[in-house]
Design an enzyme around this catalytic site. Sequence first.
Site, PDB file in Angstrom:
ATOM      1  N   ARG A 177      78.214  15.575  19.160  1.00 33.50           N
ATOM      2  CA  ARG A 177      78.979  16.020  20.336  1.00 33.50           C
ATOM      3  C   ARG A 177      78.098  16.266  21.536  1.00 33.50           C
ATOM      4  NH1 ARG A 177      81.061  20.451  17.215  1.00 33.50           N
ATOM      5  NH2 ARG A 177      82.779  19.612  15.983  1.00 33.50           N
ATOM      6  N   GLU A 300      70.718  26.032  -3.236  1.00 34.74           N
ATOM      7  CA  GLU A 300      71.372  24.845  -3.808  1.00 34.74           C
ATOM      8  C   GLU A 300      70.341  23.738  -3.984  1.00 34.74           C
ATOM      9  OE1 GLU A 300      75.212  24.040  -2.000  1.00 34.74           O
ATOM     10  OE2 GLU A 300      74.850  21.905  -2.232  1.00 34.74           O
ATOM     11  N   TYR A 356      84.765  10.805  -2.732  1.00 34.80           N
ATOM     12  CA  TYR A 356      84.107  11.959  -2.118  1.00 34.80           C
ATOM     13  C   TYR A 356      85.138  12.697  -1.261  1.00 34.80           C
ATOM     14  CZ  TYR A 356      80.189  14.293   0.439  1.00 34.80           C
ATOM     15  OH  TYR A 356      79.310  15.189   0.993  1.00 34.80           O
TER      16      TYR A 356
HETATM   17  N1  UDP Z   1      73.385  16.034   6.606  1.00 40.87           N
HETATM   18  C1  UDP Z   1      72.122  15.996   7.163  1.00 40.87           C
HETATM   19  N2  UDP Z   1      71.533  17.145   7.558  1.00 40.87           N
HETATM   20  C2  UDP Z   1      72.151  18.357   7.438  1.00 40.87           C
HETATM   21  C3  UDP Z   1      73.456  18.394   6.893  1.00 40.87           C
HETATM   22  C4  UDP Z   1      74.031  17.215   6.468  1.00 40.87           C
HETATM   23  O1  UDP Z   1      71.528  14.940   7.280  1.00 40.87           O
HETATM   24  O2  UDP Z   1      71.566  19.378   7.833  1.00 40.87           O
HETATM   25  C5  UDP Z   1      73.988  14.759   6.159  1.00 40.87           C
HETATM   26  C6  UDP Z   1      73.525  14.329   4.788  1.00 40.87           C
HETATM   27  O3  UDP Z   1      73.401  12.921   4.788  1.00 40.87           O
HETATM   28  C7  UDP Z   1      74.668  14.744   3.894  1.00 40.87           C
HETATM   29  C8  UDP Z   1      75.873  14.537   4.785  1.00 40.87           C
HETATM   30  O4  UDP Z   1      75.392  14.854   6.098  1.00 40.87           O
HETATM   31  O5  UDP Z   1      74.728  13.971   2.729  1.00 40.87           O
HETATM   32  C9  UDP Z   1      77.058  15.400   4.458  1.00 40.87           C
HETATM   33  O6  UDP Z   1      76.642  16.744   4.400  1.00 40.87           O
HETATM   34  P1  UDP Z   1      77.609  17.934   4.099  1.00 40.87           P
HETATM   35  O7  UDP Z   1      76.810  19.170   4.157  1.00 40.87           O
HETATM   36  O8  UDP Z   1      78.799  17.817   4.985  1.00 40.87           O
HETATM   37  O9  UDP Z   1      78.060  17.601   2.621  1.00 40.87           O
HETATM   38  P2  UDP Z   1      78.787  18.538   1.551  1.00 40.87           P
HETATM   39  O10 UDP Z   1      77.774  18.740   0.500  1.00 40.87           O
HETATM   40  O11 UDP Z   1      79.151  19.799   2.244  1.00 40.87           O
HETATM   41  O12 UDP Z   1      79.948  17.716   1.074  1.00 40.87           O
END
Ligand code: UDP
Length: 378
Positions: A177, A300, A356
């Site tokens: 954004r 995690e 997913y």
């Molecule tokens: N991601 C990233 N950096 C971050 C958070 C997320 O590159 O700080 C990317 C990463 O590729 C990840 C994707 O965004 O697999 C989705 O992340 P999200 O945290 O939304 O996934 P969740 O585990 O919550 O489904």
Amino acid sequence: MIRDRYDYLLCGAGLYNAVVAYHAIKAGKTCLVVEKRDHLGGNVYCEDVEGIHVHKYGAHIFHTSDERVWNFVNSFCEFNRYTNSPVANYKGEIYNMPFNMNTFNKMWGVVTPAEAKEKIDSQRAKAVSEPSNLEEQAIKLVGEDIYKKLIKGYTEKQWGRDCSELPAFIIKRLPVRYTYDNNYFNDRFQGIPIGGYNVIIDRLFEGCDTMCGCDFLKNRELMHVADKVVYTGAIDEFFDYSEGELSYRSLRFETELLDMENYQGNAVVNYTDRETPYTRIIEHKHFEFGTQPKTVITREYPADYKRGMERYYPVNDEPNQKLFEKYKAKAEEMNKNRKDSEPEIIFGGRLGEYKYYDMDKVIASALSFCDTEFGRIG
Ligand code: UDP
């Protein structure tokens, strides 16, 4: 088990079957729920520690643009005003997520959207017009610096693969954004259920008979108690891996109760470097603006999935998708050729459909099944 026969046998007690259970009971049907864990709720289940709802299977933040889904969940429970705004910690440098003007300002000192665009454009040297993997997609979206500091390490830890070997769509989940807006999601509606997810789960399963601690796949004869089975476990395991194993990513959680009020000042802090072994730390109380004297945090750790572990993420790359299609065809074949005495088996949810899915998409998928099965109500 109280009855000899049920209309529905629901295998797995996550969100998908919770929605099915609710509509089945409302339609006057009987349901038996079998769940291999010792509680209902699947991965949205929360544990109460010192008055804090601990998201035992990873952070669950409800967000949706689907009004029907939002009205549905709100009919069981009020939602609070929590807005997810994770911060990323890259070797001690703090950046706002998702990628927005606050991130760009911290990264490069740019102040206006035009300056930010110019900077990102100058960093897109390697960008291709049709990205075929996550690395190309990320560089196209936000340029090299952000890719290196905020995406590469986190993503490779999470998926255990090089970004050039991952599908591009994963990164499209994240907004980019050119406004000073740290809201992680673009959705219209967002929040955490007041009182925790268990409130909704318990209400959805009301009126069903439940057997926790019972693994359906080890008690397959149970299927004969019902006219229909809704199975939300892994589809490859259902068929005893006859076509091969689908890939998943797993997670390991390390949870600690700390004798302090506030550990990190935010519910979610992502560790985006490659060296820190965990991807994020969740401080659960902040999901509900908790004021308890203590706090619970969870680190995690991504993990390679091996049989017997929890499956968290399907790996929707091409070979796995093809394999899933084989299982799907097998399921259709099985239902077509079944004997009159055998129940129809429906596969649903993140594991049954190998998708997913976010929570709202699971609910939408279950609602659409229920529309066909019981007729639309609301
Ligand atoms: N991601 C990233 N950096 C971050 C958070 C997320 O590159 O700080 C990317 C990463 O590729 C990840 C994707 O965004 O697999 C989705 O992340 P999200 O945290 O939304 O996934 P969740 O585990 O919550 O489904």
